[in-house]
Design a protein around this motif. Structure first.
Motif, PDB file in Angstrom:
ATOM      1  N   LEU A  97       0.935  -1.242   0.021  1.00 55.09           N
ATOM      2  CA  LEU A  97       0.126   0.251  -0.020  1.00 55.09           C
ATOM      3  C   LEU A  97       0.809   1.191   0.010  1.00 55.09           C
ATOM      4  CD1 LEU A  97      -3.029   1.243   0.453  1.00 55.09           C
ATOM      5  CD2 LEU A  97      -2.165   1.167   2.903  1.00 55.09           C
ATOM      6  N   ARG A  98       0.312   2.294  -0.907  1.00 56.98           N
ATOM      7  CA  ARG A  98       0.821   3.125  -0.644  1.00 56.98           C
ATOM      8  C   ARG A  98       0.315   4.550   0.126  1.00 56.98           C
ATOM      9  NH1 ARG A  98       2.642   6.256  -5.851  1.00 56.98           N
ATOM     10  NH2 ARG A  98       0.965   4.832  -6.802  1.00 56.98           N
ATOM     11  N   ILE A  99       0.378   5.453   0.711  1.00 59.23           N
ATOM     12  CA  ILE A  99      -0.107   6.417   1.736  1.00 59.23           C
ATOM     13  C   ILE A  99       0.440   7.322   0.961  1.00 59.23           C
ATOM     14  CG2 ILE A  99      -0.085   7.746   3.707  1.00 59.23           C
ATOM     15  CD1 ILE A  99      -0.650   5.176   4.848  1.00 59.23           C
ATOM     16  N   PHE A 100      -0.446   8.673   1.055  1.00 58.91           N
ATOM     17  CA  PHE A 100      -0.179  10.104   0.531  1.00 58.91           C
ATOM     18  C   PHE A 100      -0.737  11.240   1.151  1.00 58.91           C
ATOM     19  CE2 PHE A 100      -1.280  13.601  -1.922  1.00 58.91           C
ATOM     20  CZ  PHE A 100      -0.057  14.709  -1.980  1.00 58.91           C
ATOM     21  N   GLY A 101      -0.268  11.844   1.880  1.00 60.02           N
ATOM     22  CA  GLY A 101      -0.659  13.209   2.369  1.00 60.02           C
ATOM     23  C   GLY A 101       0.420  14.416   3.272  1.00 60.02           C
ATOM     24  N   ILE A 102      -1.065  15.255   3.255  1.00 52.86           N
ATOM     25  CA  ILE A 102       0.010  16.508   4.340  1.00 52.86           C
ATOM     26  C   ILE A 102       0.266  16.946   5.874  1.00 52.86           C
ATOM     27  CG2 ILE A 102       0.514  19.108   4.027  1.00 52.86           C
ATOM     28  CD1 ILE A 102      -0.956  18.708   1.205  1.00 52.86           C
ATOM     29  N   MET A 103       1.391  16.665   6.227  1.00 50.90           N
ATOM     30  CA  MET A 103       1.697  16.027   7.405  1.00 50.90           C
ATOM     31  C   MET A 103       1.076  17.307   9.131  1.00 50.90           C
ATOM     32  SD  MET A 103       2.442  12.824   8.537  1.00 50.90           S
ATOM     33  CE  MET A 103       3.869  13.444  10.090  1.00 50.90           C
TER      34      MET A 103
END
Length: 324
Positions: A116-122
């Motif tokens: 799985l890949r995870i993407f977001g703005i911390m």
């Protein structure tokens, strides 16, 4: 919460798209109004959107219903994943087990491909704490890392990126976080973007850029963190990883001190012989050791009686409680 502009969305699309053909599943957290989400969908990427703000859910749900299974929307907060509480979780807090079940992602062996890949703005609030928590989960194979080498693609502050990519000897940046992330993951900088490219939903419309005294912080940096396939092939194991983390933190608590002095403080009788075997100079300072030196040191110490001492484990437990 920061929201990316449409131009940046196209840049993110280029960074995350993996060639032609089917794209691996991607979990996007805090998608907000869906600017990045729509661009990722346009690239043919299957997306699970994890959103904690109820105001954004109707539009995301409408987008989900207009597609044929390419988007799945879940109410939840990635920053409140697997909270350290007992009892039933109250949404938007969510457990990784429930999340992965809903996404249909099964656990795979550590040396298998990325599941799985995870993407977001911390969020910049408690950003350092969140990076530490992810780090503990990585080394202990807990939370999202129970399912394998989950890949993180995160926008983090330039200040924290400078720490993650630091080299030995860099006084301000080279820290325990540096050593542990570089051992645990391949750290890749995908893109740097000025803060001005991000809008904010603050009432006054201002851009709350975190201040930094000693390191630059003029950008948000899109960084890919891919767990090392061979992380646990030596003496380092998920069962002793907490001890390793503590050792690195204790060594770099005084970065200018000598490793030989630290070994003496641990009452290690053969410290000089150990350094010679590891080909580490006896006068080496803590901040001059490479990350792999710390791993080799730890694995060598596994053969020493020092790690059976009760006092050492007591200090480990106290350090973990403080970090948690």
């Amino acid at each position: 919460r920061y929201i990316a502009c449409p131009r940046l969305a196209r840049t993110v699309q280029r960074c995350l798209k993996r060639g032609a053909g089917p794209q691996p599943l991607l979990l996007e957290f805090a998608p907000g109004p869906g600017i990045l989400t729509q661009t990722l969908l346009n690239a043919g990427i299957r997306v699970v959107a994890l959103e904690s703000n109820l105001a954004y859910l109707p539009n995301l749900k409408s987008l989900e219903n207009s597609l044929d299974g390419q988007l799945k929307v879940i109410y939840g907060d990635f920053c409140r994943l697997d909270p350290l509480v007992s009892g039933t979780l109250k949404p938007p807090a969510v457990s990784s087990d429930k999340l992965f079940e809903t996404m249909g992602v099964a656990a795979v062996p550590w040396r298998a491909d990325v599941p799985l890949r995870i993407f977001g703005i911390m969020p910049h609030t408690l950003e350092r704490n969140r990076l530490w928590r992810l780090l503990f989960s990585l080394y202990e194979c807990n939370s999202i890392y129970k399912y394998g080498r989950v890949e993180l693609n995160l926008f983090i502050s330039e200040r924290e990126y400078m720490v993650l990519k630091a080299k030995p000897g860099e006084a301000a940046a080279y820290q325990p976080l540096t050593v542990l992330w570089q051992i645990g993951c391949e750290v890749e900088l995908l893109h740097m973007e000025p803060w001005s490219s991000f809008a904010t939903n603050l009432k006054n419309g201002s851009l709350a850029v975190p201040k930094a005294k000693r390191l630059p912080n003029d950008h948000l940096c899109l960084v890919r963190l891919t767990p090392q396939r061979n992380l646990f092939t030596g003496g380092l194991k998920p069962t002793n990883a907490t001890t390793f983390i503590f050792m690195v933190k204790q060594c770099l608590a005084k970065p200018t001190s000598r490793l030989s002095d630290r070994l003496n403080s641990w009452s290690l009788d053969n410290g000089g012989e150990l350094l010679k075997a590891l080909e580490i100079p006896e006068n080496a300072a803590m901040r001059d050791l490479y990350p792999e030196d710390y791993k080799r040191l730890f694995e060598a110490l596994q053969n020493s009686s020092m790690f059976t001492e009760t006092w050492f484990y007591d200090e480990v437990s106290e350090s973990v409680r403080t970090l948690n």
